[in-house]
Design a protein around this motif. Structure first.
Motif, short mmCIF file in Angstrom:
data_model
loop_
_atom_site.label_atom_id
_atom_site.label_comp_id
_atom_site.label_asym_id
_atom_site.label_seq_id
_atom_site.Cartn_x
_atom_site.Cartn_y
_atom_site.Cartn_z
N VAL A 241 56.71 44.44 76.48
CA VAL A 241 56.03 45.68 77.12
C VAL A 241 56.73 45.54 78.40
CG1 VAL A 241 54.29 46.94 77.51
CG2 VAL A 241 54.14 45.17 75.84
N PRO A 242 57.69 46.84 78.79
CA PRO A 242 58.27 46.89 80.03
C PRO A 242 57.01 47.20 80.96
CG PRO A 242 59.69 48.18 78.34
CD PRO A 242 58.22 47.71 77.62
N ASP A 243 57.15 46.74 82.19
CA ASP A 243 56.34 47.23 83.47
C ASP A 243 55.20 46.42 83.23
OD1 ASP A 243 58.27 48.80 84.52
OD2 ASP A 243 57.76 50.51 83.41
N ALA A 244 54.76 45.98 82.19
CA ALA A 244 53.47 45.43 81.95
C ALA A 244 53.49 43.78 82.47
CB ALA A 244 53.17 45.09 80.44
N GLY A 245 52.23 43.50 83.13
CA GLY A 245 52.14 42.12 83.56
C GLY A 245 51.22 41.06 82.62
N HIS A 246 50.47 40.25 83.26
CA HIS A 246 49.82 39.34 82.50
C HIS A 246 48.56 40.10 81.89
CE1 HIS A 246 48.72 35.59 80.59
NE2 HIS A 246 47.42 35.64 81.29
N ASN A 247 47.82 40.56 82.95
CA ASN A 247 46.55 41.23 82.58
C ASN A 247 46.54 42.30 82.17
OD1 ASN A 247 45.16 38.78 83.54
ND2 ASN A 247 45.57 39.57 85.46
N ASP A 248 47.40 43.16 81.92
CA ASP A 248 47.39 44.54 81.51
C ASP A 248 48.51 44.71 80.19
OD1 ASP A 248 49.98 44.22 82.75
OD2 ASP A 248 49.71 46.35 84.09
N VAL A 249 48.81 44.06 79.52
CA VAL A 249 49.92 43.81 78.53
C VAL A 249 49.38 44.77 77.45
CG1 VAL A 249 49.25 41.52 77.56
CG2 VAL A 249 51.47 42.73 77.13
N LEU A 250 48.07 44.49 77.01
CA LEU A 250 47.49 45.55 75.98
C LEU A 250 46.98 46.85 76.46
CD1 LEU A 250 45.19 43.14 73.88
CD2 LEU A 250 47.57 43.60 73.54
N GLU A 251 46.58 46.88 77.69
CA GLU A 251 46.02 48.07 78.39
C GLU A 251 47.33 49.22 78.82
OE1 GLU A 251 43.38 44.81 78.15
OE2 GLU A 251 45.47 45.08 79.15
N ARG A 252 48.40 48.39 78.81
CA ARG A 252 49.59 49.47 79.52
C ARG A 252 49.97 50.26 78.23
NH1 ARG A 252 52.14 50.54 84.26
NH2 ARG A 252 51.49 48.44 84.80
N SER A 253 50.25 51.60 78.59
CA SER A 253 50.70 52.53 77.68
C SER A 253 49.50 52.91 76.58
CB SER A 253 52.01 52.28 76.84
OG SER A 253 52.88 51.98 77.64
N GLY A 254 48.45 52.74 76.85
CA GLY A 254 47.31 53.22 76.07
C GLY A 254 46.97 52.49 75.05
N PRO A 255 46.49 52.82 73.83
CA PRO A 255 46.08 52.05 72.76
C PRO A 255 47.22 51.58 71.77
CG PRO A 255 45.87 54.15 72.15
CD PRO A 255 46.30 54.20 73.54
N ASP A 256 48.50 51.72 72.12
CA ASP A 256 49.53 51.49 71.29
C ASP A 256 49.60 50.07 70.83
OD1 ASP A 256 50.34 54.18 71.87
OD2 ASP A 256 52.19 53.73 72.81
#
Length: 269
Positions: A241-256
């Motif tokens: 996931v581009p631009d995602a870190g450790h704690n936001d990898v599921l949360e980045r880009s909404g529910p995808d």
């Protein structure tokens, strides 16, 4: 010259003592670093699917269970080391809304569950939860093992023991000794680490569909570990996931990303 030699000997002796002391401190305090064990209220709301799971010798851990439709797969999820069971409710509700059952088990010493966390203790709690699921008529063929961060090692070990048909790993690591080596490269971490969670050595023996999701900007668990695991599992799909870190990898880009997990758990690619 003699004086200089004595000073160098003294300096090296002091450095050696400090190094040994650092190794001892790393060994003694490692579990407090690996298992920060956030705490919750003593009672979790039964109305939301929380209950207590008995373990041996009178111990117990808390459980979150959200039933799915008859015959649907159940996702058994193991959370990260900085999370607790209460934090898993939103994920569970999302997967339930997508036609899946959901089961998550607390770790000893985490949340409102008593005890002290360890690799073997967490495995024991995980097996107890899976045994409960079997008594409810959900076989391994309809069990999807899921983990995030620390929990990825638990999910893989449960798969190695034959408890699931699919695996989902969010921000996985190769092993805890490997993680320790990236953080403390000057220490003999391979000798010091007690809780090893060695996913890499187990991967080749697991001929199951595996979905790996990893943030490309993860500064805690390098994305290279996720990619390396993707080459070891015989049937792995790696999603970064581009631009995602450790704690936001599921949360980045909404529910995808969670929708991708739900589709995979239901039998998709």
């Amino acid at each position: 010259m003699v004086r200089l030699r004595r000073m160098l000997t003294l300096l090296l002796s002091v450095l050696a003592v400090l190094y040994v002391a650092l190794c001892v401190a790393a060994f003694v305090f490692q579990r407090s670093l690996l298992f920060p064990a956030p705490k919750a209220a003593t009672l979790l709301p039964a109305a939301h699917g929380f209950s207590r799971l008995p373990l041996s010798a009178g111990a117990y851990v808390d459980l979150l269970q959200l039933p799915g439709p008859e015959g649907a797969p159940t996702v058994v999820h193991f959370h990260g080391n900085g999370e607790q069971l209460l934090d898993q409710l939103d994920l569970g509700l999302f997967l339930q809304a997508n036609g899946l059952g959901f089961l998550a088990v607390e770790y000893p010493g985490y949340g409102a569950s008593p005890g002290a966390p360890s690799e073997q203790g967490i495995y024991a709690a995980a097996e107890a939860a899976l045994a409960l699921l079997r008594t409810q008529g959900v076989p391994p063929e309809r069990t999807v093992l899921s983990g995030r961060s620390l929990g990825t090692g638990v999910a893989v070990e449960m798969a190695r023991r034959g408890h699931g048909a699919r695996i989902m790993l969010v921000a996985p690591y190769t092993s805890i000794p490997d993680m320790a080596a990236t953080m403390l490269p000057f220490l003999p971490t391979s000798l010091l680490v007690r809780d090893r969670f060695d996913t890499l050595s187990k991967a080749r023996g697991l001929d199951l569909p595996v979905l790996i999701i990893h943030g490309e900007q993860d500064t805690l668990i390098p994305v290279e570990m996720g990619r390396q695991l993707g080459t070891r599992f015989p049937r792995a799909t790696v999603v970064t996931v581009p631009d995602a870190g450790h704690n936001d990898v599921l949360e980045r880009s909404g529910p995808d990303r969670v929708q991708r997990m739900a589709a995979f758990a239901l039998g998709g690619d």
